[in-house]
Design a protein around this motif. Structure first.
Motif, short mmCIF file in Angstrom:
data_model
loop_
_atom_site.label_atom_id
_atom_site.label_comp_id
_atom_site.label_asym_id
_atom_site.label_seq_id
_atom_site.Cartn_x
_atom_site.Cartn_y
_atom_site.Cartn_z
N ALA A 109 9.70 61.33 52.84
CA ALA A 109 8.96 62.56 53.18
C ALA A 109 7.46 62.31 53.12
O ALA A 109 7.01 61.36 52.49
CB ALA A 109 9.34 63.66 52.18
N ILE A 110 6.74 63.18 53.79
CA ILE A 110 5.30 63.22 53.57
C ILE A 110 5.05 64.36 52.60
O ILE A 110 5.83 65.31 52.53
CB ILE A 110 4.50 63.41 54.89
N THR A 111 4.03 64.23 51.79
CA THR A 111 3.69 65.26 50.83
C THR A 111 2.47 66.00 51.34
O THR A 111 1.45 65.38 51.66
CB THR A 111 3.40 64.63 49.45
N LYS A 112 2.60 67.31 51.45
CA LYS A 112 1.54 68.11 52.05
C LYS A 112 1.31 69.38 51.24
O LYS A 112 2.27 69.98 50.76
CB LYS A 112 1.92 68.45 53.50
N SER A 113 0.06 69.77 51.10
CA SER A 113 -0.28 71.00 50.38
C SER A 113 -0.32 72.18 51.36
O SER A 113 -0.78 72.04 52.50
CB SER A 113 -1.65 70.86 49.72
N PHE A 114 0.18 73.32 50.89
CA PHE A 114 0.18 74.55 51.68
C PHE A 114 -0.38 75.67 50.81
O PHE A 114 -0.19 75.68 49.59
CB PHE A 114 1.61 74.90 52.12
#
Length: 176
Positions: A109-114
């Protein structure tokens, strides 16, 4: 006083409606990408999946690849998902004559902030591949057959998640 109570009631109703998540998969048709509002009706409106053919020998194994494409501007939860309440992307296979699934490998997975999450989330965006290790036993019928699979996804944009949905996937398998 009555006006204030009415305002509070309306805000409370709005808040409750905005925070409610559907708990069933949607079976809406996938022909239109988005309704007039510009937002998808459910996750399958912005996610597509197609499998490449796999070739197996009797009593042998090989990988089949399911290519998942998520429309630009959206993401789907990884498997495993960051939080237990998030709906992870999941591929399930139906049994077939003489063919078994040894294991399924989900991509990194890619880790992304929301803005809606306290910590970064593990997601898939763009195009990613799920690998399925297939095994043909000695009694497998020689020739070509199609394996049926289902891919469950929940798509989100940067602000909201949409109703989860299930895509039907056909995996062509040739046994020699």
């Amino acid at each position: 006083m009555l006006k204030r109570q009415l305002t509070i009631s309306i805000l409370l109703l709005f808040f409750c409606c905005a925070c409610t998540r559907p708990n069933k998969e949607s079976n809406l048709p996938t022909t239109a990408a988005t309704p007039a509002s510009g937002h998808p009706r459910n996750s399958v409106d912005v996610v597509k999946a197609i499998a490449s053919p796999a070739e197996l020998r009797l009593n042998g194994s090989a990988d089949a690849v399911v290519r998942v494409t998520v429309q630009n501007g959206y993401h789907i939860n990884a498997n495993p998902s960051t939080f237990s309440y998030l709906i992870a992307t999941e591929l399930t296979m139906n049994p077939a004559a003489g063919i078994s699934v040894s294991f399924i490998v989900y991509p990194d997975a890619i880790t992304k902030s929301f803005s809606f999450a306290d910590k970064p989330l593990a997601v898939y965006q763009g195009t990613t591949d799920i690998k399925v290790r297939l095994k043909a036993d000695k009694s497998s019928p020689v020739g070509t057959q199609n394996l049926s699979a289902k891919l469950r996804v929940q798509a989100c944009d940067d602000q909201v998640c949409y109703a989860p949905g299930t895509l039907d996937v056909t995996i062509p398998v040739s046994i020699k």
